[in-house]
Structures are given as structure tokens and as C-alpha cells.
Motif scaffolding. Sequence first.
Motif, mmCIF file in Angstrom:
data_model
loop_
_atom_site.group_PDB
_atom_site.id
_atom_site.type_symbol
_atom_site.label_atom_id
_atom_site.label_comp_id
_atom_site.label_asym_id
_atom_site.label_seq_id
_atom_site.Cartn_x
_atom_site.Cartn_y
_atom_site.Cartn_z
ATOM 1 N N ASN A 182 1.336 -1.440 -0.276
ATOM 2 C CA ASN A 182 -0.098 -0.414 -0.670
ATOM 3 C C ASN A 182 0.899 1.567 -0.198
ATOM 4 N N PRO A 183 0.879 2.184 -0.970
ATOM 5 C CA PRO A 183 1.847 3.810 -1.302
ATOM 6 C C PRO A 183 1.696 4.232 0.286
ATOM 7 N N SER A 184 -0.068 3.763 0.714
ATOM 8 C CA SER A 184 0.159 5.308 1.909
ATOM 9 C C SER A 184 0.945 4.948 3.403
ATOM 10 N N THR A 187 3.775 6.661 3.002
ATOM 11 C CA THR A 187 4.004 8.356 2.624
ATOM 12 C C THR A 187 3.654 8.987 3.524
ATOM 13 N N PHE A 364 7.915 10.591 0.084
ATOM 14 C CA PHE A 364 7.624 9.518 0.358
ATOM 15 C C PHE A 364 9.122 8.152 0.437
ATOM 16 N N GLU A 393 -4.396 6.596 1.955
ATOM 17 C CA GLU A 393 -5.006 5.938 0.213
ATOM 18 C C GLU A 393 -4.970 6.869 -0.721
ATOM 19 N N ILE A 738 8.177 -1.955 -5.007
ATOM 20 C CA ILE A 738 7.681 -0.077 -4.564
ATOM 21 C C ILE A 738 7.812 0.872 -4.595
ATOM 22 N N TYR A 739 8.967 1.192 -5.055
ATOM 23 C CA TYR A 739 9.437 2.494 -5.953
ATOM 24 C C TYR A 739 9.074 2.920 -7.135
ATOM 25 N N LEU A 741 5.993 2.519 -7.677
ATOM 26 C CA LEU A 741 4.874 2.376 -7.431
ATOM 27 C C LEU A 741 4.286 3.314 -6.605
ATOM 28 N N LEU A 742 5.533 3.875 -5.904
ATOM 29 C CA LEU A 742 5.065 4.769 -5.178
ATOM 30 C C LEU A 742 5.160 6.500 -6.638
ATOM 31 N N ALA A 745 1.572 6.519 -7.782
ATOM 32 C CA ALA A 745 0.542 6.519 -6.779
ATOM 33 C C ALA A 745 -0.562 7.474 -6.664
ATOM 34 N N TYR A 746 0.554 9.243 -6.377
ATOM 35 C CA TYR A 746 -0.226 10.156 -5.446
ATOM 36 C C TYR A 746 -0.006 11.221 -6.842
#
Length: 806
Positions: A182-184, A187, A364, A393, A738-739, A741-742, A745-746
Motif C-alpha cells: 500500500n503506497p500510503s 508516504t 515518500f 490511500e 515499491i519505488y 509504485l510510489l 501513486a499520488y
Amino acid sequence: MDIGALLTSAGINVAICVVLLSLYSILRKQPSNVSVYFMRRLISEQIKPDHFGIERLVPSASWIVRAWLATNEDLLAAGGVDGLVFLRIVVFSIRIFIIAAMICVFLVLPVNYYGQEMEHKKIHAESLEVFTIGNVKEGSKWFWTHCLALYVISCSACVLLYFEYKSITKMRLAHITGSPVNPSHFTVLVRGIPWSRDHSYSKTVENFFSTYYPASYVSHQMVYRASRVDKLMKDAEKMYRVLKTIESQGKKSYMPCCLCRGTTHTFKALTIEAESVKSKTSDDGLQPCQREKLEKKDVEKIYKKLKTMELQNKESSMSCCLCGGILRSFKVLKNEAESIEHKASSDSLQPSQTDKERPAAFVFFRTRYDAVVAAQVLQSSNPMLWVTQLAPEPNDVYWSNLSIPYKQVWLRKIATLLGAIVFMFVFLLPVTFVQGLTQLDQLRQTFPFLRGILKHKFMNQLVTGYLPSVILMLFMYAVPPTMMLFSTIEGVVSRSERKKSACIKVLYFTIWNVFFVNVLSGSIIRQLNVFSSVRDIPTQLAKAVPTQATFFTTYVLTSGWASLSCEVIQLFPFFCNWFKRFILRKQEEPCSSSALTFPHHTEIPRLLLFGLLGFTCSIMAPLILPFLLVYFFLAFLVYRNQILNVYVPKYESGGLFWPIVHNTTIFSLVLTQVIALGVFGIKRSPVASGFTIPLILLTLLFNEYCRQRFSPVFKRSPAQVLIEKDRQDENLGRAEEIYKLLRTAYCQFPLLCPDLSISQDPSTSQELSIPGNSRQNKDPESSKDPESSKDPESPNPDFQEISLLS
């Protein structure tokens, strides 16, 4: 009010429920209503329309069977943790009120009915006050039955609350540990960024976190002021849905095109010229010359439309909210070289972005643990600057409130609090009017022309037994939208937080206006005088609750049973869908943006209000309990059906609504015990009063234990769980995933996200370090920039080429 008036109200509501539920079982079978009653399934899976048959026009109970047979796994997959937690509220209510109904109906109710030596009438002619605790004479030795019932109900409620709290806490931890990345969790939302004359907000954020968090800071994404770009993107999404609808209709029925009156054909994204030429010669039922002529007409029409938009934008010379330049229409890219050139030229937007940056950013971090530490630590000696919190999220972010300066938030909260209080007192007028309808003698004196009408028995029962609760319910429909507006003005940064804030406001409002104001009603001046003496509150409540129990019973019938029938039939979405399909002749493809989310801010306060009424009236007026049980059983089936078929969970709070339920239930228990203490004092029963005081203290101690044992898990994430998740990601080699995705994501503006992505730092591509683990991965491939690992020959996914045949 007598039993006849209560039965009249019950009969009307039963008839309404039967009609609406039967109508629902027919409407849900019609193909035109699929988007109303099966929106969640329509988005997540393919639904094949059934062939026409006589069974479509016959009511059936198949939906009840399917809702009953659904497992917790099905409900969790359909509604998420929040949906399952809501159903646990219903199950808890069913369990506790089954216990309360058994002991109060078979033990307390006979004591109330035979509490005084009097000649009883026939049951249907008896007044409802005969079945309340007010009918028990003073100093009666039978008050021990009420005290025993109070102990059983309170202890059972505490035991059930403990196990529910424990179960939902485990469910929340399982959601954190078992959910995908989950990116949140990585973050932190930073607000109150100080303004600098020499640097932009973006540079200020980068300098601050690079200095104070050099080992854990990855990069950041700024928040921009949104205006016309958001509108253009929403319009583009709507246009895409319209074109997709035209495509599906054209494939099925070959309807004439709205531009050229020919057969509709959709646009296709072609990546190379060879594919474009090949599509010209494809055999799809049309001759190549006919197809080419058709497409030329389409292209010419659309080109003229786009050209007109471009000329209008040039004339208005409105500035873009991102770059400050002149707004222009969409540009058709002819080949990949032009696409790459356009992407490179977008770097020229960077200097002017600083004018549109807001003092808020998503920062992040490498691990979940680093993000939690940064979110909980005070970043500056000035608490109004560099304010951090864990980010919601991506689908939960409420972008429009991120532009609000943090210094205004506390002023907004005070203003909304004052507005809610004013609205609460304004609402006293309809509540006082409703209570006037229940007072028959007062009604005859105020309106003499009604004396002839009220002589009829049925009209008398209708006005006193059914009409007051209906009027109050209609006024209550204006409360949730108003409280949602207040919660939006507060400046919350997430949709779930906004809904939670609205839920609390609606809960306070309903408890005050439906319970306290109705109990202590008479006139507005009298209501204010009642609370002038705090010591008299238990006595006043003890006198008033038994007399208002009849109104609460009819309110459960009207606002409970009828509201569930309206909920399952979805009146407003049904009429909107009917108007679009049969009046406007529009048939849009279902999408997640138009789907409804579960209305926690309206349904949770209703459940908790009925729970409050059930607890306070359980030993005072036990007749309300059977009607409450029917409501909760019907709610169990209706809400399971709605979660499985209708509502789409767009974001997940992880069960954050349960602490509200727990605290409200404890408040209801303590209030019930205080009222019982006042009643026992009025009725001169010192033994029952003496045993009630320890029960209040034990309930408060139980609440404090639960607050220390379970509540912190709903406020903060445990470091043990986070570090284990970080180590697991390191062992599985998910750092690069993960990187990437970040990075996306936002994205406040998804179409511009690749060019306005987070700033690149040479250290960001290094392996994410895991706290508490000294082992380091020496693989040289891990030090590469994630963008460099892409195949240079692969097509650029950031821009879609659109090749129009000419």
C-alpha cells in the motif's frame, strides 16, 4: 397512546415494507435496472442478462436466501474490512437485544403490567403507559427484577463488546499485514510548508528532508492548485464513457452515428503505420472505399470541433493552473518521434510550476517504519509548520482540501462546530412541533378546528401514532448532507476522514434531537430550563423516558422498518436511472466513479440511535424490544445484500468506525444505568439504587480497560508489524517494485503525472534499508536507476498515440 394506535402504526409500516420489498424483488430482475441493483458486480464481474420469462414479473425471496448464505469471506471480498465491521455492529445488536428481550419481556414486562392494583381493560384498549415502569407503585419489592435485568443486560453487553473489539482488532492487524503493498504505508503528508523567497516549495521540501532524513527520504510529490485542468480531465473521462457506450451499442445494433449518420465505429489506438494500413484493408463487413469515406467524415467533424475549441481557448487566453501558459486543445500526435519530442519539450513547464504549488506535499520514505516515525515526530519548534501525518490511500485523498493553508484548519473547525450547534438548535422547532402532535389534548386546544376530525378513532390513532414519527423522519433526511458539508468545510484531507467526521456529527445530532429533545420536550424555553440545573438531569430523565417510550416505539417502526425498505429499493438512483434511460435516452457504461460507496455516516448513527433507545427503554418500556429485533434482523439481510451487490468500496479505513460504536454503546449503557438510578430513587427503592451505583463504576472501568487494550491499535500502527513487513519485502526483493509504485501513486493530474513526477535523487534507486536488519544486499544491479532498466526500444507508455485514418 393505546395499543390500537401502536398497532395502526405497525400495520402501516408492515404494509409499506411488504410492498417495497416485493417491488424490489421484481425490479432487480429487469435488465434496465442492473446498474442500480448490481453496480458492484457489474464493475467487478460480467453479468449475463437472463432471458425474458414470467418469473421476472413475480416477486421472490431469492435475494434473501443469497444474502443469508453469503460467507464472511464473500463479504470481506465485496465490502472490505469496513463493510464487514458494519455487519458486526448489526450482529452485536442482534445478540444483545435477544438477551434483553428474553429477560425483559418474560420477567420485567409482567411486573410492570401488574405493578398496581387496578382493573385492566382489554389488551387492544390498554394504554401503553401500563406496560412501563411508571405503572409500578412506589416502594414495591419487585424492583429487584428491574435491577437484575439491568445487571444481565450490562454484563452481557460488556462481554460481547470485549470479544467484538478483540476480533475487529485482529481483523485490522490482519488487514495491515496481509494486504498487498500500500503506497500510503510509505508516504507522509506534509502541510504547513514554510514559504521561501529564494526557493520553491518543492525545493524547500527536498532540502528539509534531505537534511534531516538523509537515510530514509526517497523523494516527494507536490500538491498543485487545481482548477480548469480538473474539469477538463473529468470532461474527457465523461466523453470516453460516452464513446465506449456508443461503441457497445454500435456493435450490437448498428445505430446511426451522431456525426455522420453512418454505422458507428470506435477509434483505435494504432502504434505503427503498418497497423494503420492493415486496418484499412481489414474485412469487417464494409468495402474499403466505404470505410475510408466513413472515417474521413468522422475525422473531419471531430477536427472541426477540436479546432473550434482551440480558437475559443486562444481568444479567452486563460492561464493554465500548472504552467501559467495559454490553454490549448488536445493535439493529435502523428508518430512516435513527435511523441518523444513533445515529452522532452514538457520540461519547459518546470520553472512555471512554482507559481501553482501549494504548501503541501506527499513525501515518500524507504520503509513503512521510517514513514511512521516521520509522521509522529514534531518536525519543527513551531507546531504550525512542517505538520506531518500518515498519508491516506491514493483513492482516499480529498484533493480539493489539500490546498487549504494549515493555519486555517483550526478556524474552520471552530466555525463548523458553531454552525453545527446553531443547526442543532434550529432543529428544535420541528421536533417541538412533532411532540405537539403526540399531545392530543394540547392539539385540540391549539387547533379547535381539528376537534371534529380527531373524534374519529382511526384519525386519532393516525395523528398520534404514525404522523409524528413520519414528520421527524422526513426532517432528519436533511441532516446527513448538512453534516457532510460541515465536515468538508473543516478541511479534512481524506474521504474516509470526512465520512467519519460526518458520522460523529450526525450521531451527536440524532442523539440530542431524537432522544434528549423529545424526552424533555414541551417548548424550547422549557427545554432550556430543564438543563439549568445539572443535578436534576437524572430525575428529569427518569420522569420523562417512560412517558416517551411510546413515541420511540413508533419511531423505530417508521424510521427503522420503512427506511430499510427504501434502502434496498434505492429510490433516488432508481429514478435517476429511469430518467436517463427512458427520458434522456442515455445509456452509459457503468464505471467505478459513478458507483456508490457505503453510507457509513447515515447508517451507523441510525443503528447506534436504535441501540440507545433499546438500552434505555429495555427495563422502562420492554415493548420496544420485539420491534427493535425485527429491525435488526431485517437490517442484517438488507445490508448484506447491499454490500454484496450495490456498494463499491473505493477506499479502506481498516475498521476505524468501530471505536465510535464501542464508545457510543458504553455511553448508552451508562445513560441507561443513570436513568434507572433516578427511577429507583423516585420510586423509593434504596436497595435497587444501591446496587446500581457499583454497576456504573464497573462499566466505566471496563471502558477504560478497552481504551488501554485495543484503542491504540486504531490510532497507530505497531512497529513490530511494520518492521516485519519491511523485512519481508526486502527478502522478496520488492524494493524496485515499491519505488515504481510510489512514483505514480499520488498523481493529482494522472495525464500529466509522468512529467510532473517526484524529483529524482541519485540515492533513491539504492536498495531500501530495513531498520533492525544489518544485512545489506551487494548486488550491483540494485544501484541502477529504475528508469534505466527499461528497454529503450519499448514504446513509451506515458503517451498514447492516436492514429486517425485519412
